[in-house]
Design an enzyme around this catalytic site. Structure first.
Site, mmCIF file in Angstrom:
data_model
loop_
_atom_site.group_PDB
_atom_site.id
_atom_site.type_symbol
_atom_site.label_atom_id
_atom_site.label_comp_id
_atom_site.label_asym_id
_atom_site.label_seq_id
_atom_site.Cartn_x
_atom_site.Cartn_y
_atom_site.Cartn_z
ATOM 1 N N SER A 145 -11.865 4.484 -37.486
ATOM 2 C CA SER A 145 -13.248 4.789 -37.139
ATOM 3 C C SER A 145 -13.373 5.404 -35.750
ATOM 4 O O SER A 145 -14.361 6.073 -35.453
ATOM 5 C CB SER A 145 -14.093 3.508 -37.218
ATOM 6 N N PHE A 169 -4.052 7.164 -45.281
ATOM 7 C CA PHE A 169 -5.113 6.628 -46.146
ATOM 8 C C PHE A 169 -6.055 7.726 -46.644
ATOM 9 O O PHE A 169 -7.272 7.536 -46.692
ATOM 10 C CB PHE A 169 -5.929 5.537 -45.428
ATOM 11 N N GLU A 256 -21.702 9.883 -45.810
ATOM 12 C CA GLU A 256 -20.562 9.126 -46.327
ATOM 13 C C GLU A 256 -20.937 7.664 -46.530
ATOM 14 O O GLU A 256 -20.614 7.053 -47.561
ATOM 15 C CB GLU A 256 -19.390 9.201 -45.347
ATOM 16 N N GLN A 350 -15.834 -15.844 -60.508
ATOM 17 C CA GLN A 350 -15.769 -17.300 -60.616
ATOM 18 C C GLN A 350 -16.470 -17.779 -61.877
ATOM 19 O O GLN A 350 -16.001 -18.707 -62.557
ATOM 20 C CB GLN A 350 -16.410 -17.942 -59.379
ATOM 21 N N GLY A 354 -10.864 -18.563 -65.857
ATOM 22 C CA GLY A 354 -9.521 -17.985 -65.909
ATOM 23 C C GLY A 354 -9.486 -16.561 -66.422
ATOM 24 O O GLY A 354 -8.670 -15.745 -65.960
ATOM 25 N N GLY A 378 -15.774 2.779 -42.417
ATOM 26 C CA GLY A 378 -16.403 2.025 -41.343
ATOM 27 C C GLY A 378 -16.494 0.566 -41.716
ATOM 28 O O GLY A 378 -17.335 0.166 -42.526
ATOM 29 N N GLU A 381 -17.531 -4.759 -39.193
ATOM 30 C CA GLU A 381 -17.636 -5.032 -37.761
ATOM 31 C C GLU A 381 -17.981 -3.768 -36.970
ATOM 32 O O GLU A 381 -18.777 -3.811 -36.018
ATOM 33 C CB GLU A 381 -16.312 -5.621 -37.249
#
Length: 391
Positions: A145, A169, A256, A350, A354, A378, A381
């Site tokens: 970033s 990436f 973006e 959840q 399973g 981004g 944080e």
């Protein structure tokens, strides 16, 4: 594997709806159900989306939805573009979604915004058809970033630029035909003032795909390291002004992040729909899971959060369409939506017990694909810091 029978239909109502946007949403939903959900297991195994699928999107006019009519696009506003992105993101295959949205909202806009008439004539028609797939190459191993820290260099050599460095990436990195590359055209100590953007075509000598990255999610999206080693391109491949790349990147970051928020909302809505379908049918302890108050209330709260984030997203898209400064709001939206997608996918998985942990089930895929949505484009944080600076 065919899509799950319980994959939910698209049902979204908004104050920003118009007949045209509603029709677009329905058309995209049909496309996703017919041409993605029934086929994309193979794409997950192959690590990429087949080119004919992207070309079909081009035929429908969706690869140029927000491109001005003067450049061959549909000229849609930011609200309509968000409607498209969220509808597309209802696919349970996030790798397909990001392949498309990187092309439409993160890479090709740089050509639309800053390209010369000659550059647009050369590349834009193919981009809108899906014949030319694009990627944006900014991130490096030590500069995500923080764009001002990139180290890939571009030096002028006569009538050419020569690029040296490594990008990491990069979505669409393996199969893209055209890369928009951020490189340093002034020394590192000039920070953001010394960054430019270049168009680099696949097959250019000195450009190579390094590592093909094996990701936890977004399996049908190719992600790679790009290596530039004496990569020589014509001076005419400079996109926009020399040393103007940082401003161009900042300009498109809001778009973006709106696209990534749309992805998060799509993921959350599909996860929640699958959970609702499952708990209303799954019998346990003398009744269906939906009879359990704790489960009903958990899903009701997640639905409320999803609707709240969607309403805020519509507002952010409206601010963008109006040309208003909305860095704070879009940064907050990206943070909220990314965290929401993770919370909803986790809780929805959840609810499946399973079976939700079995590879190639839709809920397991949505859970994996949700994780990157609070990191990529981004991290939460970073987004909150951007918002805090503007409080």
């Amino acid at each position: 594997m065919a899509r799950d029978d319980s994959w939910p239909t698209l049902a979204v109502a908004s104050v920003y709806d118009t007949p045209e946007r509603t029709l677009l949403r329905e058309q995209v939903a049909r496309f996703v159900a017919r041409e993605v959900e029934s086929h994309a297991d193979a794409w997950e195994r192959d690590g990429c989306v087949p080119r004919p699928v992207l070309q079909r999107l081009g035929e429908l006019g969706w690869l140029g939805l927000a491109v001005p009519e003067s450049d061959g696009g549909a000229g849609a506003d930011a609200i309509t573009n968000f409607v498209f992105a969220e509808a597309l993101s209802r696919s349970t295959y996030g790798g397909f979604v990001v392949t498309v949205l990187v092309h439409t909202d993160m890479a090709s806009p740089h050509l639309v915004h800053a390209g010369s008439a000659a550059q647009k004539a050369r590349w834009l028609p193919g981009i809108l058809r899906g014949d030319i797939v694009t990627a944006i190459a900014v991130t490096e191993a030590n500069a995500g970033s923080d764009v001002a820290r990139i180290r890939t260099e571009a030096r002028r050599d006569g009538a050419d630029w020569v690029l040296d460095g490594t990008k990491m990436f990069i979505t669409n990195g393996v199969h893209a035909d055209l890369y928009f590359v951020a490189a340093r055209t002034q020394p590192l100590d000039t920070g953001s003032r010394g960054v430019s953007i270049f168009a680099v075509e696949k097959g250019t000598p000195g450009l190579a795909v390094g590592q093909v990255l094996d990701k936890a999610g977004w399996r049908s999206s190719d992600t790679a390291e790009l290596v530039f080693d004496g990569c020589r391109i014509p001076a005419a491949n400079l996109l926009g002004a020399e040393n103007g790349g940082f401003r161009a990147l900042m300009r498109n970051f809001q778009r973006e992040r709106l696209a990534l928020a749309a992805m998060a909302l799509g993921n959350a809505t599909s996860s929640l729909g699958l959970a609702l379908s499952h708990v209303k049918a799954r019998e346990a302890f003398g009744g269906v899971l939906w009879d359990r108050e704790a489960i009903r209330q958990k899903l009701a709260l997640l639905d409320a959060r999803t609707q709240a984030v969607r309403a805020f997203a519509g507002h952010c898209a409206w601010l963008t369409a109006e040309g208003r400064d909305c860095v704070r709001e879009v940064s907050q939206l990206k943070a909220l939506a990314g965290e929401l997608a993770n919370d909803v996918a986790y809780a929805s998985q959840q609810c499946h017990g399973g079976v939700g942990y079995i590879r190639e089930t839709a809920i397991e895929r949505l859970w994996r694909d949700a994780r990157i949505l609070s990191i990529g484009g981004g991290a939460t944080e970073v987004m909150l810091e951007e918002a805090a600076k503007r409080l």
